[in-house]
Write a protein that holds these residues in place. Sequence first.
Motif, PDB file in Angstrom:
ATOM      1  N   ALA A  23     -23.144  15.856  37.905  1.00 50.41           N
ATOM      2  CA  ALA A  23     -23.004  15.217  39.218  1.00 50.41           C
ATOM      3  C   ALA A  23     -23.087  13.696  39.150  1.00 50.41           C
ATOM      4  CB  ALA A  23     -24.063  15.753  40.179  1.00 50.41           C
ATOM      5  N   GLY A  24     -23.572  13.148  38.028  1.00 52.50           N
ATOM      6  CA  GLY A  24     -23.714  11.704  37.895  1.00 52.50           C
ATOM      7  C   GLY A  24     -22.504  10.988  37.325  1.00 52.50           C
ATOM      8  N   TRP A  25     -21.327  11.606  37.383  1.00 52.92           N
ATOM      9  CA  TRP A  25     -20.115  10.934  36.899  1.00 52.92           C
ATOM     10  C   TRP A  25     -19.838   9.699  37.758  1.00 52.92           C
ATOM     11  CZ3 TRP A  25     -15.819  10.604  40.142  1.00 52.92           C
ATOM     12  CH2 TRP A  25     -15.820  11.435  41.273  1.00 52.92           C
ATOM     13  N   PHE A  26     -19.132   8.726  37.176  1.00 53.78           N
ATOM     14  CA  PHE A  26     -18.885   7.453  37.864  1.00 53.78           C
ATOM     15  C   PHE A  26     -17.498   7.390  38.515  1.00 53.78           C
ATOM     16  CE2 PHE A  26     -22.574   6.367  35.619  1.00 53.78           C
ATOM     17  CZ  PHE A  26     -23.083   5.196  36.133  1.00 53.78           C
ATOM     18  N   PHE A  27     -16.463   7.627  37.721  1.00 55.71           N
ATOM     19  CA  PHE A  27     -15.105   7.525  38.268  1.00 55.71           C
ATOM     20  C   PHE A  27     -14.146   8.400  37.481  1.00 55.71           C
ATOM     21  CE2 PHE A  27     -15.510   4.216  35.085  1.00 55.71           C
ATOM     22  CZ  PHE A  27     -14.323   4.276  34.381  1.00 55.71           C
ATOM     23  N   LYS A  28     -12.984   8.599  38.084  1.00 51.89           N
ATOM     24  CA  LYS A  28     -11.894   9.321  37.429  1.00 51.89           C
ATOM     25  C   LYS A  28     -10.728   8.361  37.312  1.00 51.89           C
ATOM     26  CE  LYS A  28     -13.436  13.793  39.029  1.00 51.89           C
ATOM     27  NZ  LYS A  28     -13.060  15.133  39.489  1.00 51.89           N
ATOM     28  N   MET A  29     -10.023   8.463  36.197  1.00 51.98           N
ATOM     29  CA  MET A  29      -8.908   7.563  35.930  1.00 51.98           C
ATOM     30  C   MET A  29      -7.727   8.345  35.379  1.00 51.98           C
ATOM     31  SD  MET A  29     -10.193   5.868  32.308  1.00 51.98           S
ATOM     32  CE  MET A  29      -8.587   5.456  31.682  1.00 51.98           C
ATOM     33  N   THR A  30      -6.563   7.748  35.511  1.00 50.45           N
ATOM     34  CA  THR A  30      -5.389   8.275  34.825  1.00 50.45           C
ATOM     35  C   THR A  30      -4.999   7.265  33.760  1.00 50.45           C
ATOM     36  OG1 THR A  30      -3.879   7.240  36.405  1.00 50.45           O
ATOM     37  CG2 THR A  30      -4.503   9.530  36.826  1.00 50.45           C
ATOM     38  N   THR A  31      -4.375   7.759  32.735  1.00 45.64           N
ATOM     39  CA  THR A  31      -3.900   6.890  31.667  1.00 45.64           C
ATOM     40  C   THR A  31      -2.552   7.411  31.197  1.00 45.64           C
ATOM     41  OG1 THR A  31      -4.390   5.933  29.504  1.00 45.64           O
ATOM     42  CG2 THR A  31      -5.158   8.172  29.883  1.00 45.64           C
ATOM     43  N   SER A  32      -1.732   6.518  30.720  1.00 45.91           N
ATOM     44  CA  SER A  32      -0.416   6.935  30.233  1.00 45.91           C
ATOM     45  C   SER A  32      -0.501   7.480  28.807  1.00 45.91           C
ATOM     46  CB  SER A  32       0.564   5.762  30.293  1.00 45.91           C
ATOM     47  OG  SER A  32       0.076   4.697  29.489  1.00 45.91           O
ATOM     48  N   ASP A  33      -1.666   7.343  28.171  1.00 42.17           N
ATOM     49  CA  ASP A  33      -1.801   7.767  26.785  1.00 42.17           C
ATOM     50  C   ASP A  33      -3.086   8.555  26.572  1.00 42.17           C
ATOM     51  OD1 ASP A  33      -1.536   8.133  24.086  1.00 42.17           O
ATOM     52  OD2 ASP A  33      -1.839   6.033  23.553  1.00 42.17           O
ATOM     53  N   VAL A  34      -3.100   9.823  27.005  1.00 47.84           N
ATOM     54  CA  VAL A  34      -4.282  10.647  26.839  1.00 47.84           C
ATOM     55  C   VAL A  34      -4.566  10.953  25.366  1.00 47.84           C
ATOM     56  CG1 VAL A  34      -4.216  11.689  29.121  1.00 47.84           C
ATOM     57  CG2 VAL A  34      -3.043  12.803  27.222  1.00 47.84           C
ATOM     58  N   ALA A  35      -3.613  10.684  24.494  1.00 45.58           N
ATOM     59  CA  ALA A  35      -3.838  10.889  23.059  1.00 45.58           C
ATOM     60  C   ALA A  35      -4.994  10.023  22.566  1.00 45.58           C
ATOM     61  CB  ALA A  35      -2.569  10.589  22.273  1.00 45.58           C
ATOM     62  N   GLN A  36      -5.305   8.955  23.283  1.00 51.13           N
ATOM     63  CA  GLN A  36      -6.424   8.095  22.907  1.00 51.13           C
ATOM     64  C   GLN A  36      -7.751   8.842  22.936  1.00 51.13           C
ATOM     65  OE1 GLN A  36      -6.025   3.800  24.334  1.00 51.13           O
ATOM     66  NE2 GLN A  36      -4.768   4.939  25.795  1.00 51.13           N
ATOM     67  N   MET A  37      -7.816   9.918  23.684  1.00 48.05           N
ATOM     68  CA  MET A  37      -9.041  10.726  23.731  1.00 48.05           C
ATOM     69  C   MET A  37      -9.402  11.227  22.332  1.00 48.05           C
ATOM     70  SD  MET A  37     -10.355  11.119  26.895  1.00 48.05           S
ATOM     71  CE  MET A  37     -11.165  12.708  26.955  1.00 48.05           C
ATOM     72  N   SER A  38      -8.391  11.488  21.513  1.00 50.32           N
ATOM     73  CA  SER A  38      -8.653  12.027  20.174  1.00 50.32           C
ATOM     74  C   SER A  38      -9.316  11.004  19.252  1.00 50.32           C
ATOM     75  CB  SER A  38      -7.353  12.552  19.548  1.00 50.32           C
ATOM     76  OG  SER A  38      -6.472  11.472  19.303  1.00 50.32           O
ATOM     77  N   THR A  39      -9.314   9.718  19.632  1.00 47.75           N
ATOM     78  CA  THR A  39      -9.938   8.687  18.808  1.00 47.75           C
ATOM     79  C   THR A  39     -11.438   8.563  19.089  1.00 47.75           C
ATOM     80  OG1 THR A  39      -9.539   6.878  20.373  1.00 47.75           O
ATOM     81  CG2 THR A  39      -7.778   7.370  18.790  1.00 47.75           C
ATOM     82  N   LEU A  40     -11.922   9.244  20.127  1.00 49.07           N
ATOM     83  CA  LEU A  40     -13.326   9.160  20.507  1.00 49.07           C
ATOM     84  C   LEU A  40     -14.157  10.213  19.772  1.00 49.07           C
ATOM     85  CD1 LEU A  40     -12.797   8.724  24.346  1.00 49.07           C
ATOM     86  CD2 LEU A  40     -13.137   6.927  22.634  1.00 49.07           C
ATOM     87  N   MET A  41     -15.462  10.028  19.769  1.00 49.85           N
ATOM     88  CA  MET A  41     -16.367  10.960  19.095  1.00 49.85           C
ATOM     89  C   MET A  41     -16.504  12.264  19.875  1.00 49.85           C
ATOM     90  SD  MET A  41     -19.545   8.484  17.961  1.00 49.85           S
ATOM     91  CE  MET A  41     -19.463   7.277  19.310  1.00 49.85           C
ATOM     92  N   ASP A  42     -16.596  13.381  19.132  1.00 50.62           N
ATOM     93  CA  ASP A  42     -16.954  14.633  19.773  1.00 50.62           C
ATOM     94  C   ASP A  42     -18.481  14.694  19.855  1.00 50.62           C
ATOM     95  OD1 ASP A  42     -17.887  15.366  17.225  1.00 50.62           O
ATOM     96  OD2 ASP A  42     -16.243  16.763  16.863  1.00 50.62           O
ATOM     97  N   GLU A  43     -19.013  15.783  20.389  1.00 46.88           N
ATOM     98  CA  GLU A  43     -20.456  15.858  20.608  1.00 46.88           C
ATOM     99  C   GLU A  43     -21.248  15.758  19.306  1.00 46.88           C
ATOM    100  OE1 GLU A  43     -23.710  18.491  23.120  1.00 46.88           O
ATOM    101  OE2 GLU A  43     -21.719  19.322  22.779  1.00 46.88           O
ATOM    102  N   ALA A  44     -20.808  16.428  18.267  1.00 45.77           N
ATOM    103  CA  ALA A  44     -21.521  16.395  16.984  1.00 45.77           C
ATOM    104  C   ALA A  44     -21.530  14.981  16.399  1.00 45.77           C
ATOM    105  CB  ALA A  44     -20.894  17.377  15.998  1.00 45.77           C
ATOM    106  N   ALA A  45     -20.403  14.303  16.469  1.00 44.59           N
ATOM    107  CA  ALA A  45     -20.321  12.934  15.941  1.00 44.59           C
ATOM    108  C   ALA A  45     -21.183  11.989  16.765  1.00 44.59           C
ATOM    109  CB  ALA A  45     -18.871  12.455  15.922  1.00 44.59           C
ATOM    110  N   TYR A  46     -21.204  12.175  18.079  1.00 41.50           N
ATOM    111  CA  TYR A  46     -22.037  11.322  18.934  1.00 41.50           C
ATOM    112  C   TYR A  46     -23.516  11.567  18.658  1.00 41.50           C
ATOM    113  CZ  TYR A  46     -24.088   9.006  22.950  1.00 41.50           C
ATOM    114  OH  TYR A  46     -24.860   8.191  23.745  1.00 41.50           O
ATOM    115  N   ASP A  47     -23.901  12.834  18.507  1.00 35.90           N
ATOM    116  CA  ASP A  47     -25.296  13.144  18.197  1.00 35.90           C
ATOM    117  C   ASP A  47     -25.716  12.482  16.889  1.00 35.90           C
ATOM    118  OD1 ASP A  47     -25.543  14.615  20.529  1.00 35.90           O
ATOM    119  OD2 ASP A  47     -25.344  16.566  19.530  1.00 35.90           O
ATOM    120  N   ALA A  48     -24.849  12.498  15.893  1.00 31.49           N
ATOM    121  CA  ALA A  48     -25.137  11.841  14.617  1.00 31.49           C
ATOM    122  C   ALA A  48     -25.237  10.327  14.807  1.00 31.49           C
ATOM    123  CB  ALA A  48     -24.065  12.194  13.589  1.00 31.49           C
ATOM    124  N   TYR A  49     -24.364   9.784  15.647  1.00 32.29           N
ATOM    125  CA  TYR A  49     -24.365   8.356  15.932  1.00 32.29           C
ATOM    126  C   TYR A  49     -25.688   7.922  16.566  1.00 32.29           C
ATOM    127  CZ  TYR A  49     -23.046   3.970  18.268  1.00 32.29           C
ATOM    128  OH  TYR A  49     -22.997   2.679  18.724  1.00 32.29           O
TER     129      TYR A  49
END
Length: 126
Positions: free
Chosen positions: A95-121
């Motif tokens: 419920a604490g989300w801030f905003f929703k956005m659209t982007t022309s390049d959703v492929a950029q999502m694949s460059t972000l960390m998944d949960e396991a990588a974030y936990d390690a980070y």
Amino acid sequence: MSNLKFTSEHEWLRLEDNNVVTVGITDYAQGHLGDLVYIQLPDVGADYAAGEEVAVIESVKTAGGIAMPFGGTVVEVNSALNDEPGVVNEDPLGAGWFFKMTTSDVAQMSTLMDEAAYDAYIAKLG
């Protein structure tokens, strides 16, 4: 495993239908900020470039901002946070989300960390 992606700035992103991305801050971030007292949300319809500050957060400890993870247009904001910013402390990944956005390049999502990588980070941060 969740369907969330994470940035090194402690933001989470979730790809919804129609290339809409919901953005919020992580539990780690809200824990370090402390009790949130004010959130300035972006304007619906506003376009932002990657890295541009899109929202401002003030807590009892400090103030900071949320930067756009990549370029896009804000299509919805969580206006409930205007009156109750503490929702982010209580439920940062829901419920604490801030905003929703659209982007022309959703492929950029694949460059972000998944949960396991974030936990390690964050484990490395101490």
